[in-house]
Design a protein around this motif. Sequence first.
Motif, short mmCIF file in Angstrom:
data_model
loop_
_atom_site.label_atom_id
_atom_site.label_comp_id
_atom_site.label_asym_id
_atom_site.label_seq_id
_atom_site.Cartn_x
_atom_site.Cartn_y
_atom_site.Cartn_z
N LYS A 23 -54.84 -84.28 3.03
CA LYS A 23 -54.52 -83.53 1.81
C LYS A 23 -53.42 -82.51 2.04
O LYS A 23 -52.47 -82.40 1.26
CB LYS A 23 -55.79 -82.84 1.29
CG LYS A 23 -55.58 -82.00 0.03
CD LYS A 23 -56.87 -81.34 -0.41
CE LYS A 23 -56.64 -80.47 -1.65
NZ LYS A 23 -57.91 -79.80 -2.07
N SER A 35 -55.22 -82.76 8.40
CA SER A 35 -55.68 -82.93 7.03
C SER A 35 -54.71 -83.78 6.23
O SER A 35 -53.54 -83.41 6.05
CB SER A 35 -55.82 -81.55 6.36
OG SER A 35 -55.96 -81.65 4.97
N GLN A 65 -49.58 -82.25 0.57
CA GLN A 65 -49.09 -81.02 -0.07
C GLN A 65 -47.78 -80.55 0.57
O GLN A 65 -46.86 -80.11 -0.13
CB GLN A 65 -50.15 -79.93 0.00
CG GLN A 65 -51.37 -80.19 -0.87
CD GLN A 65 -52.50 -79.20 -0.63
OE1 GLN A 65 -52.58 -78.57 0.43
NE2 GLN A 65 -53.38 -79.07 -1.61
#
Length: 324
Positions: free
Chosen positions: A196, A194, A200
């Motif tokens: 994203k 991922s 993060q």
Amino acid sequence: MFKTALAQRDETQLGVLPLDLFAAIETLKQELNAVILAHYYQEPDIQDIADFIGDSLQLAKAAAKTNADVIVFAGVHFMAETAKILNPEKMVLLPDLNAGCSLADTCPADEFAAFKAAHPNHVVVSYINCSADIKAMSDIICTSSNAVDIVRQIPQAQRIIFAPDRNLGRYVMEQTGRDLVLWQGSCVVHETFSEKKIVQLKITHPQAEAIAHPECESSVLRHANYIGSTAALLKYCQNSPTQEFIVATEPGIIHQMQKLAPHKHFIPAPPINNCACNECPFMRLNTLEKLYWAMKNRSPEIIMSEDIRLAALRPMERMLEMSA
């Protein structure tokens, strides 16, 4: 391509395992004059008992050089095929014949033959993560370690088909400036990371470096501080002064990273969903128990037609010559 050469088994012993599997496997290794080759994505116990651990290029070279009579390949079927291509006179065992490869499966031989025919006058460079049938239709084999260097050695005027991994192919295009015709295959593991979640992680671990395998999608690679083959990622972690890494490849490599750099912290890059999708389900089919039974029963054995083997050998030899 693959079939099981079934040995006669003592059915009363199928469920009886020795108390010390490590010692029993060492004994069998001496009896068979066997060598155990293992990929970095295997479970830790298999990595620990292996005679040689490596990525695809390292394992191909090790298979080509071995003096053993029996090669026990703790990896997936295209790797065991590669060992058989290079060692026709040796017995090659694979602990679980179902240990396939999602990337290799995306490139069926009949469809690739039609694709190749539609692009005449192209040199075919195939990633080693493919079947022996695809290797037999190729001009040069490459790995993630040497793909960029091999393409750079091909004359600029020569048109190239690159198969089967589109993500590695795109990375090679970026690094070489070459316009490659890409087969649209991919690895299910390296496409699950991922973007994203990696972003993060970089926010919550600001001192960490993200490292990634070139089989990852470009959306993941653009956040990587370093991109390289499995072996290159391992070497980078050892040599870098950084103490924390976000690792975007199959997490089996982290076992070796922790052994070689025990003072450093390694974070496996998370998949898109809350699952274990970043672990290769095929690599994990092999277990220490299956490895023992394969050696004990001399089965499953990799069997290959000589016509396919010889056709697949030529591009393998070109790779070894070009990456010497």
